[in-house]
Design a protein around this motif. Structure first.
Motif, mmCIF file in Angstrom:
data_model
loop_
_atom_site.group_PDB
_atom_site.id
_atom_site.type_symbol
_atom_site.label_atom_id
_atom_site.label_comp_id
_atom_site.label_asym_id
_atom_site.label_seq_id
_atom_site.Cartn_x
_atom_site.Cartn_y
_atom_site.Cartn_z
ATOM 1 N N UNK A 201 0.744 -1.150 0.187
ATOM 2 C CA UNK A 201 0.069 0.012 -0.147
ATOM 3 C C UNK A 201 0.874 1.304 -0.138
ATOM 4 N N UNK A 202 0.308 2.438 -0.566
ATOM 5 C CA UNK A 202 0.805 3.853 -0.294
ATOM 6 C C UNK A 202 1.845 4.013 -1.425
ATOM 7 N N UNK A 203 1.759 3.280 -2.405
ATOM 8 C CA UNK A 203 3.027 3.298 -3.571
ATOM 9 C C UNK A 203 2.699 4.631 -4.384
ATOM 10 N N UNK A 204 3.472 4.779 -5.233
ATOM 11 C CA UNK A 204 3.489 6.083 -6.074
ATOM 12 C C UNK A 204 2.538 5.978 -7.234
ATOM 13 N N UNK A 205 2.390 4.781 -7.791
ATOM 14 C CA UNK A 205 1.362 4.569 -8.896
ATOM 15 C C UNK A 205 1.345 2.750 -8.999
ATOM 16 N N UNK A 206 0.250 2.214 -8.698
ATOM 17 C CA UNK A 206 0.110 0.928 -8.594
ATOM 18 C C UNK A 206 0.137 0.242 -10.086
ATOM 19 N N UNK A 207 -0.014 1.036 -11.144
ATOM 20 C CA UNK A 207 0.199 0.651 -12.464
ATOM 21 C C UNK A 207 1.477 0.838 -13.321
ATOM 22 N N UNK A 208 2.535 1.527 -12.392
ATOM 23 C CA UNK A 208 3.670 1.751 -12.862
ATOM 24 C C UNK A 208 4.519 0.676 -13.491
ATOM 25 N N UNK A 209 4.441 -0.472 -12.754
ATOM 26 C CA UNK A 209 5.416 -1.666 -13.341
ATOM 27 C C UNK A 209 4.436 -2.885 -13.610
ATOM 28 N N UNK A 210 3.288 -2.981 -12.854
ATOM 29 C CA UNK A 210 2.542 -4.263 -13.207
ATOM 30 C C UNK A 210 1.123 -3.616 -13.369
ATOM 31 N N UNK A 211 0.485 -4.724 -13.791
ATOM 32 C CA UNK A 211 -1.103 -4.546 -14.343
ATOM 33 C C UNK A 211 -1.538 -5.827 -13.600
ATOM 34 N N UNK A 212 -3.125 -5.808 -13.250
ATOM 35 C CA UNK A 212 -3.802 -7.010 -12.600
ATOM 36 C C UNK A 212 -3.660 -8.083 -13.969
ATOM 37 N N UNK A 213 -3.553 -9.318 -13.382
ATOM 38 C CA UNK A 213 -3.119 -10.480 -14.152
ATOM 39 C C UNK A 213 -1.909 -10.832 -14.527
ATOM 40 N N UNK A 214 -0.732 -9.758 -14.268
ATOM 41 C CA UNK A 214 0.397 -10.056 -14.697
ATOM 42 C C UNK A 214 0.856 -10.965 -13.746
ATOM 43 N N UNK A 215 2.029 -12.078 -14.270
ATOM 44 C CA UNK A 215 2.711 -12.752 -13.554
ATOM 45 C C UNK A 215 4.120 -12.192 -13.031
ATOM 46 N N UNK A 216 4.470 -12.222 -11.886
ATOM 47 C CA UNK A 216 5.687 -11.609 -11.391
ATOM 48 C C UNK A 216 6.773 -12.578 -10.733
ATOM 49 N N UNK A 217 7.952 -12.496 -10.549
ATOM 50 C CA UNK A 217 8.897 -13.316 -10.276
ATOM 51 C C UNK A 217 9.255 -12.966 -8.883
ATOM 52 N N UNK A 218 9.684 -13.613 -7.859
ATOM 53 C CA UNK A 218 10.182 -13.143 -6.767
ATOM 54 C C UNK A 218 11.435 -12.089 -6.800
ATOM 55 N N UNK A 219 11.360 -11.044 -6.260
ATOM 56 C CA UNK A 219 12.089 -10.001 -6.346
ATOM 57 C C UNK A 219 12.037 -8.933 -7.390
ATOM 58 N N UNK A 220 10.989 -8.967 -8.333
ATOM 59 C CA UNK A 220 10.748 -8.246 -9.403
ATOM 60 C C UNK A 220 10.040 -7.177 -9.003
ATOM 61 N N UNK A 221 10.615 -5.898 -9.419
ATOM 62 C CA UNK A 221 10.153 -4.574 -9.210
ATOM 63 C C UNK A 221 8.727 -4.361 -9.528
ATOM 64 N N UNK A 222 7.711 -4.034 -8.390
ATOM 65 C CA UNK A 222 6.510 -3.938 -8.812
ATOM 66 C C UNK A 222 5.858 -2.490 -8.717
ATOM 67 N N UNK A 223 6.632 -1.561 -7.769
ATOM 68 C CA UNK A 223 6.040 -0.299 -7.390
ATOM 69 C C UNK A 223 7.232 0.318 -6.759
#
Length: 605
Positions: A201-223
């Motif tokens: 929570x409280x990030x700069x922009x929730x969709x700056x690096x990811x979108x709903x439905x995206x697969x992410x890896x451990x340690x991937x930058x998301x926000x």
């Protein structure tokens, strides 16, 4: 038959081809996109620290506990055609342009065992050394307006712009704005065969690096760390849920600090400082503006009280917050629900209690109350709630059946409202208020008051700083009895009017014309309501009609029955229905509002 290497590709190119041949023999092939003749980078070159905004690259060593430097999962995206992310190609022959095996004697060496770099299952959401562990999970006093009292996660304070990483591989379920969380991301993982959800929570922009439905890896930058939503400064609010996110989805919130530590990732080890806050025994807040308090956590619930801006509101422990309301207790002991948006952890400006010309506050809370005698002669106090009603009622006296009850204002100048009583023989008694709804022993004055048709205390009518008494006799003469400021009267009385026999009711009018001086209002036989405006020296500056249709209403002045600076009035109809007429700054009086029933047998002060 043995193929020899072209002599023109000697030196380093020959060495690279040999390495490539060995890799092909064990089924690995050349790194994707690499020239077969180029020298492969050394491990130290691959392990350089990632720049902000880049997905960190894997290092060919086991991850250090708590190190947020991630390594991506080796499995390609479903249906994808790219080479695996660890740089290993498919088996020889699966790709166009793969070099042929080297069949020279050097290639006959037994295949070597090649092990891919370990992929971490869990990592910290922020890099070590850039954050402080601040508000932990658990009960707390709200740090700002609208903040939670049951803190669901761990706060990690960090500078604006600090990268935020996914703690594990998973699928982004939410990436969107939210009122409290600001810019909010939820990722769903499968860890040890169980569904786990992480929330950021409280990030700069929730969709700056990811979108709903995206697969992410451990340690991937998301926000990116920011201070959106209900926040006191730049930080990450991290939540961990066993199961899907939210109780409604069947999830159970767990403590991120202990949950991650039990799985080899220590938030504490990476923090520059750790705040271990004990659960509060109580919390103190202040009302932000005039605040209405309700019987239950809903604006449609019954109004219990209203308090002025700056009123102290307390909770036992951290208190309870439900449906956007916080249960609080006022200085007078009233417990009710306040809108969370009007409960401030910072001291707010205190609104002074308006100075009314009428004093009807018998409980000392700055709000006018109602005193009434019932059919059994019991004296009952209805404590005003500041919202045009009362919070409670209780018996404060008995034996008043033969008495006329008269509000006396603060007749002895001790800051507390008092009353008079006239018994069946016409003797006048003074009862000093104690400020908590009770009264001291009575003091008797002369007889003959039963001959008076109306007795009232309009306040300081002659401007000497002491409350006075006014009465009309059967001949219609209006008399002023000057108070001495000690619960008694100065010698003598002064006639200040005549012709008042035309009125069926004469009452203290408060400040009807808003000039700061006490007035008198009266109802004539045709139901017209008139205001007689005091001049501050015991006389009048003039009068005017204020309304009509009052012949069937018994009118009573109650002073400041709500939180404004205007005097209000109660009226009881023949059927016992009670109406509130609020004072109006633009002209007296406002429309009546029903506030009660069953008052036909009650006699008000």
């Amino acid at each position: 038959m043995t193929n020899s290497l072209p002599r023109a590709r000697a030196g380093t190119r020959a060495g690279a081809a040999t390495v490539a041949a060995l890799l092909i023999l064990v089924g690995l092939g050349a790194p994707a996109g690499a020239d077969p003749g180029d020298e492969a980078p050394s491990p130290s070159e691959s392990a350089s620290a990632p720049a902000d905004g880049e997905t960190p690259q894997p290092v060919p060593t086991a991850p250090v506990e708590g190190d947020p430097t991630p390594t991506p999962e080796p499995t390609p995206e479903p249906g994808g055609t790219d080479a695996p992310s660890d740089g290993v190609t498919d088996a020889p022959g699966d790709q166009e342009g793969s070099p042929a095996p080297d069949e020279s004697p050097a290639a006959a060496v037994a295949p070597q065992s090649v092990t891919a770099a370990a992929v971490p299952v869990l990592v910290a959401p922020l890099r070590a050394g850039v954050y402080r562990m601040t508000s932990p999970q658990g009960p707390r006093c709200a740090p700002t307006i609208n903040a939670s009292l049951a803190h669901m996660g761990q706060d990690l304070a960090a500078p604006l712009g600090t990268p935020i990483y996914a703690i594990a591989a998973g699928v982004v379920r939410y990436a969107r704005p939210e009122a409290a969380a600001g810019q909010w991301i939820v990722i769903e993982h499968v860890i040890d065969g169980r569904v786990v959800s992480s929330s950021y929570s409280h990030s700069r922009n929730a969709t700056e690096f990811v979108r709903a439905g995206d697969r992410v890896t451990a340690g991937q930058r998301i926000a990116t760390v920011a201070s959106t939503g209900v926040s006191t400064g730049p930080h990450l609010h991290l939540e961990i849920w066993a199961g899907r996110y939210g109780a409604a989805a069947g999830g159970t919130v767990v403590n991120p600090d202990t949950w991650l530590a039990a799985r080899g990732v220590s938030l504490r080890a990476g923090a520059t400082s750790v705040s271990d806050v004990k659960p509060p025994t109580s919390c103190t807040y202040w009302a932000l503006g005039a605040t209405t308090l309700y019987a239950s956590p809903a604006s449609s619930a019954a109004v219990i009280a209203a308090v002025r801006s700056g009123t102290v509101l307390t909770t036992p422990g951290a208190g309870v917050k439900t449906n956007g309301f916080i249960q609080v207790t006022t200085p007078t002991g009233v417990t009710a629900w306040a809108p969370a948006g009007q409960v401030s952890p910072k001291r707010t400006t205190v609104t002074p209690v308006p100075r009314h010309v009428l004093a009807r506050d018998y409980t000392g809370d700055g709000v006018s109350d109602v005193l009434a005698v019932d059919s059994a002669g019991r004296l009952r106090l209805y404590a005003g709630n500041g919202a045009g009603g009362w919070a409670s009622s209780r018996q404060v006296g008995a034996g008043w059946s033969g008495f006329q009850l008269i509000a006396a204002n603060d007749f002895n100048r001790d800051g507390r409202a008092d009353i008079f009583g006239v018994d069946a023989t016409g003797r006048l008694y003074f009862y000093a208020g104690n400020g908590s709804g009770g009264f001291a022993s009575r003091v008797a004055f002369g007889r003959g008051w039963s001959a008076m048709t109306n007795i009232l205390s309009p306040g300081d009518f002659d401007g000497d700083g002491r409350a006075d008494l006014v009465a009309t006799d059967a001949a219609g003469r209006l008399w002023l009895y000057r108070g001495n400021g000690a619960g008694g009267f100065l010698a003598g009385r002064t006639q200040i009017g005549h012709g008042w026999q035309m009125f069926t009711q004469v009452i203290a009018g408060g400040d009807a014309n808003r000039d700061g001086r006490p007035d008198i209002v009266a109802v004539d036989r045709s139901g017209r309501l008139f205001g007689y405006f005091g001049n501050g020296t015991g006389r009048f500056t003039g009068s005017r009609q204020l309304g009509h249709g009052w012949s069937r209403l018994q009118v009573h002045s109650v002073g400041g029955f709500d939180l404004d600076a205007l005097d209000d009035y109660l009226a009881i109809a023949a059927d016992g229905t009670m109406y509130l007429y609020r004072g109006s700054a633009s002209g007296w009086v406002s429309a009546g509002k029903q506030v009660g029933r069953g008052w036909s047998t009650m006699r008000l002060a």
